[in-house]
Design an enzyme around this catalytic site. Structure first.
Site, PDB file in Angstrom:
ATOM      1  N   CYS A  63       0.794  -1.228   0.000  1.00 44.82           N
ATOM      2  CA  CYS A  63       0.000   0.000   0.000  1.00 44.82           C
ATOM      3  C   CYS A  63       0.831   1.286   0.000  1.00 44.82           C
ATOM      4  O   CYS A  63       1.658   1.502   0.885  1.00 44.82           O
ATOM      5  CB  CYS A  63      -0.941   0.003   1.192  1.00 44.82           C
ATOM      6  SG  CYS A  63      -2.103   1.392   1.108  1.00 44.82           S
ATOM      7  N   CYS A 191     -18.470  -6.180   0.415  1.00 47.74           N
ATOM      8  CA  CYS A 191     -17.572  -6.156  -0.735  1.00 47.74           C
ATOM      9  C   CYS A 191     -16.228  -6.651  -0.209  1.00 47.74           C
ATOM     10  O   CYS A 191     -15.615  -5.996   0.633  1.00 47.74           O
ATOM     11  CB  CYS A 191     -17.461  -4.728  -1.274  1.00 47.74           C
ATOM     12  SG  CYS A 191     -16.211  -4.536  -2.557  1.00 47.74           S
TER      13      CYS A 191
END
Ligand code: SAM
Ligand code: DTB
Ligand code: SF4
Length: 339
Positions: A63, A191
């Site tokens: 990230c 999700c």
């Protein structure tokens, strides 16, 4: 007609056997399941906005927003509600039906959540579906978001439980499963997906999909991301993913979770139109739409409109006609309209 029942009891060997099918057999099976459960030529379009960027205390090796890696990213505090509303309105005008707000938090603070609740209300008021991804949630926070009208919560498992410790040390796989359970218990749609290309083994990919499919309920959305290799992150120089293995991962996700929207997620910027078409053929029926993901590039709207038109695909929630309007000329020739 589908020959595949909805299951929650997959073994690793069964999932690996699907990955090992000859490519065309796997695609055919995925197509059959796709067509039994979905409009075959419809793609759901979600637009992302980073509402709080960078300076994240977590150490997720992929990230760019982790405070631990020097990626040159400028941190940005939580945006104003009005600015988020404006971005959501633009996303809707461009053809998105869902607006997903991402924040670089380990977990949201109560004061921030109060502002985010306002953002959710504004997004809903525009007639868009709302999604948020804010890190770990307690059951009370999930309930607060549900009460504000949030439709979906994104929280990825990212990889297999075994490989997870190679990628993230600041929170556990069980923490992620606990957040997913809190989200489900609050009545939010889930999700949840992962990333391909972090140096994981084929067994790790199979195990990630098996874990998702064996959750008590399948996620409604399953984002399959290809790692975006961001300079400065520990995974910046990893090996490339074999594109056919990426397509296989989409196809197996489709087979294991027949009713889910499988999203061809991060990584599209570097994919050819032909590779993306293979992903749709394998059962992907959702994309991130708009020139930016959270902090990295995504294909611009014109390229995506052209791609959908070339393939005769229609945006979910739009009129039945394929998206052909206002297409600029394709480089090197006129824009092609789907017949
Ligand atoms: N901070 C929150 C969290 O981690 O849950 C929400 C935002 S986080 C950026 C959302 C997801 O983006 C991650 O779980 C990961 O799957 C995906 N992601 C982040 N960086 C990525 C990269 N470089 N390539 C592909 N996917 C990435
Ligand atoms: C997901 O699975 N992928 C999106 C969304 N959920 C939040 C994020 C992708 C991020 C890619 C790297 C970036 O742009 O910062
Ligand atoms: Fe932070 Fe989320 Fe990035 Fe991990 S993935 S570093 S939690 S923003």
């Amino acid at each position: 007609m589908s020959y595949e029942p909805i299951r929650h009891d997959w073994t690793l060997a069964e999932v690996q056997a699907l990955f090992a099918l000859p490519f065309t057999d796997l695609i055919l099976r995925a197509q059959r399941v796709h067509r039994a459960h979905h409009e075959p030529n419809t793609v759901q379009m979600s637009t992302l906005l980073s509402i709080k960027t960078g300076a994240c205390p977590e150490d997720c090796a992929y990230c760019p927003q982790s405070v631990r890696y020097d990626t040159g990213l400028a941190p940005q505090a939580l945006l104003e509600v009005a600015a988020v509303r404006e971005c959501a309105a633009r996303a809707k005008a461009a053809g998105a039906t869902r607006f997903c707000m991402g924040a670089a938090y380990r977990s949201p603070k109560p004061r921030d959540l109060q502002v985010i609740v306002q953002m959710v209300r504004e997004v809903r008021a525009l007639g868009l579906e709302s999604c948020a991804t804010l890190g770990m949630l307690t059951p009370a926070q999930a309930a607060q978001l549900k009460a504000a009208g949030l439709d979906y919560y994104n929280h990825n498992l990212d990889t297999s439980a075994e490989y997870y410790a190679e990628i993230i040390t600041t929170r556990t796989y069980q923490d992620r499963l606990d957040t997913l359970a809190a989200v489900r218990a609050a009545g939010l749609k889930v999700c949840c997906g992962g990333i391909v290309g972090m140096g994981e083994s084929p067994a790790d990919r199979a195990e990630l999909l098996r874990t998702l499919a064996n959750l008590p309920a399948h996620p409604e959305s399953v984002p399959i991301n290809q790692l975006v290799k961001v300079p400065g992150t520990p995974l910046a120089h990893g090996p490339d993913v074999d594109p056919f293995d990426f397509v296989r991962t989409i196809a197996v996700a489709r087979l294991l979770m027949p009713r889910a929207h499988v999203r061809l997620s991060a990584g599209r910027e570097g994919m050819s139109d032909e590779l993306q078409a293979l992903c749709f053929l394998a059962g992907a029926n959702s994309i991130f739409y708009g020139e930016k993901l959270l902090t990295t590039a995504n294909p611009d709207v014109e390229r995506d409109r052209r791609l959908l038109a070339r393939l005769g695909l229609t945006a979910e929630g739009a009129s039945r006609a394929p998206v052909t309007q206002e297409l600029p000329a394709a480089p090197g020739g006129a824009a092609r309209a789907a017949s």
